[in-house]
Write an enzyme that holds these catalytic residues in place. Structure first.
Site, short mmCIF file in Angstrom:
data_model
loop_
_atom_site.label_atom_id
_atom_site.label_comp_id
_atom_site.label_asym_id
_atom_site.label_seq_id
_atom_site.Cartn_x
_atom_site.Cartn_y
_atom_site.Cartn_z
N ARG A 1 18.97 45.09 30.64
CA ARG A 1 18.26 44.46 29.51
C ARG A 1 18.07 42.99 29.88
NH1 ARG A 1 20.10 42.13 24.25
NH2 ARG A 1 18.45 42.45 22.69
N ASN B 1 15.17 40.01 19.81
CA ASN B 1 16.63 40.03 19.76
C ASN B 1 17.14 39.58 18.40
OD1 ASN B 1 19.29 40.15 21.30
ND2 ASN B 1 19.38 38.07 20.47
N GLU B 2 18.04 40.35 17.81
CA GLU B 2 18.75 39.98 16.57
C GLU B 2 17.83 39.21 15.62
OE1 GLU B 2 22.34 38.01 17.80
OE2 GLU B 2 23.04 39.77 18.92
N HIS C 1 24.19 45.83 17.77
CA HIS C 1 25.04 44.97 18.58
C HIS C 1 26.43 44.97 17.96
CE1 HIS C 1 21.39 42.55 20.25
NE2 HIS C 1 21.30 43.84 20.47
N TYR D 1 30.04 43.52 17.81
CA TYR D 1 31.03 42.47 18.07
C TYR D 1 32.12 42.55 17.01
CZ TYR D 1 27.73 40.82 21.58
OH TYR D 1 26.91 40.74 22.67
N GLU E 1 24.19 45.50 22.69
CA GLU E 1 25.10 44.46 23.16
C GLU E 1 26.49 44.77 22.64
OE1 GLU E 1 24.26 40.42 22.20
OE2 GLU E 1 22.14 40.53 22.74
N TRP F 1 27.18 42.95 27.16
CA TRP F 1 26.84 41.52 27.30
C TRP F 1 27.96 40.84 28.05
CZ3 TRP F 1 22.41 38.94 25.80
CH2 TRP F 1 22.43 37.55 26.02
#
Length: 428
Positions: free
Chosen positions: A87, A164-165, A231, A233, A260, A289
């Site tokens: 990516r 992205n995001e 993503h 986290y 990610e 990531w």
């Protein structure tokens, strides 16, 4: 859920240098069944397939090209570690130097030479609605339309990750309409590549905005060829949270990847073990990531030190070589000569692997030929026995079938371990 504190520092970045260094941290319903695009990489029944019908499960790495354009060997180095996807961070020119059409073509060429699928993403949208410097999805869509010459004809190799995001923790209720509009703009411009859309809330969708609206977003694509990206986290710090989110998409046949994730973060400690194990068991793609170049206190997210492929960090070693890591679960796309499908086949009761593609059996006798050996077409005359063998998720099939599954959920219990009832909802 309370507001995630992730990346609140972004709004305080003042100078261009600080912005570049800071943003190197991971900047961070049931689907209606419709005709999927059947050329190039495409979606069908919630899975990603190549043009020849081979299922493709992403195992890859994020690379910060926009900020490190001279690190031209990174894609080949990532591929050499076993990844089947990269990516690549691009810029639309709204926040950083624009990645030109010629540069995008060069990146695609690097991906093809390295035999990896290329996911291209515009990073300028990160945190829109919360970060005043962020670009909108409409601006990102304009960028893609402007460079479409680099994308057309590359449908076998390139997935377009629109932005992205694209929303932070403010204004994210606009995500659904903005995403639909961006998809339609790209399709109207003649861009036929598979698309990928990131979740709001800095990509983590703690509000379940993407989860709740994915069905209508998928339907907005006239090609029915859009993949959803979450993503993971600090919001995903338990196995239960990881499994619940990914299972929702898989159960509802909505294509999902973990676009990610890391093994640590400033907003909490993500459960990378659960992310990787769940992705493997569900045949869901994941992209870690990131390769190298993180700053502002999250250097621990670098997989290698200083873009040196020979210097793995603890995170890089875990990602590539640990349980459910790239080295054991990645399969190169068949367009590059790979076996295809990743952990998708399973084993028939007679001990032969199941065929990934039923087209591998041209004479219809139930026996096919893949990866230089015989395979069995699932459910064919050659698929003998109602029990035994291994399901695609790695669990054994129940020898006694549904008799071992009193509650009918597809999971049974035999020989002191879980088993899968063949043909049930758990047989995936």
């Amino acid at each position: 859920m309370t507001k995630s504190p992730r990346r609140t520092w972004l709004t305080a970045v003042g100078s261009a240098l600080a912005g570049i260094a800071g943003l190197l941290l991971p900047v961070f319903g049931t689907a209606g069944v419709a005709q999927a695009a059947e050329s190039g990489l495409h979606v069908s029944s919630g899975r990603i397939y190549e043009a020849n019908g081979s299922e493709f499960v992403m195992r890859g790495v994020n690379h910060a090209h926009a900020w490190y354009p001279t690190e031209t060997g990174a894609i080949a180095d990532i591929s050499a570690k076993g990844a089947n996807t990269v990516r690549v961070v691009l810029s639309s020119g709204d926040r950083w130097t624009e990645t030109s059409t010629a540069q995008v073509s060069s990146i695609i060429g690097d991906c093809k030479a390295a035999k990896v699928i290329c996911v291209l993403e515009v990073h300028d949208t990160t945190g829109y609605g919360e970060d005043g410097a962020a670009a909108s999805l409409a601006q990102a869509a304009d960028y893609w339309v402007g460079i479409k010459g680099a994308l057309q004809g590359q449908e076998d190799y390139v997935i377009v990750n629109i932005g992205n995001e694209p929303y932070g923790n403010s204004g994210y209720t606009a995500w659904t309409d903005a995403t639909k509009n961006a998809i339609v703009k790209l399709r109207n411009a003649g861009i036929e590549n598979a698309l990928m859309v990131d979740a709001p809330n800095w990509g983590q969708d703690w509000s379940n905005t993407m989860r709740s609206n994915a069905t209508s977003v998928f339907a907005a694509d006239p090609r029915r060829n859009t993949i959803f990206s979450i993503h993971m986290y600090g919001v995903y710090d338990t196995a239960a949270e990881v499994q619940d989110y990914l299972n929702h998409f898989v159960t509802n046949k909505l294509p999902i990847v973990v676009g990610e994730f890391g093994d640590n973060h400033s907003d909490g400690n993500p459960d990378e073990n659960a992310i990787m194990a769940t992705a493997r068991s569900l045949r869901v793609g994941y992209l870690g990531w990131s390769w190298s170049g993180n700053g502002s206190g999250v250097e621990y997210l670098d997989m290698v030190n200083g873009f040196d492929a020979g210097s793995l960090t603890a995170w890089g070693n875990r990602f590539f070589n640990g349980a459910d890591g790239v080295s054991t679960t990645s399969t190169r796309a068949t367009i590059f000569g790979g076996g295809g499908g990743g952990d998708t086949g399973g084993t028939a009761p007679n001990g032969y692997p199941y065929c990934v593609n039923s087209s591998s059996d041209p004479d219809g006798d139930g026996w096919g030929w893949e990866n230089s050996r015989s395979c069995v077409v699932r459910g064919s005359a050659a698929d003998t026995g109602s029990g035994g063998g291994t399901a695609p998720n790695g669990y054994p099939y129940c020898v006694n079938g549904s008799a071992s599954d009193p509650d009918g959920d597809g999971w049974g219990w035999e020989n002191q371990r879980s088993c899968v009832v063949r043909g049930s909802a758990a047989d995936r």
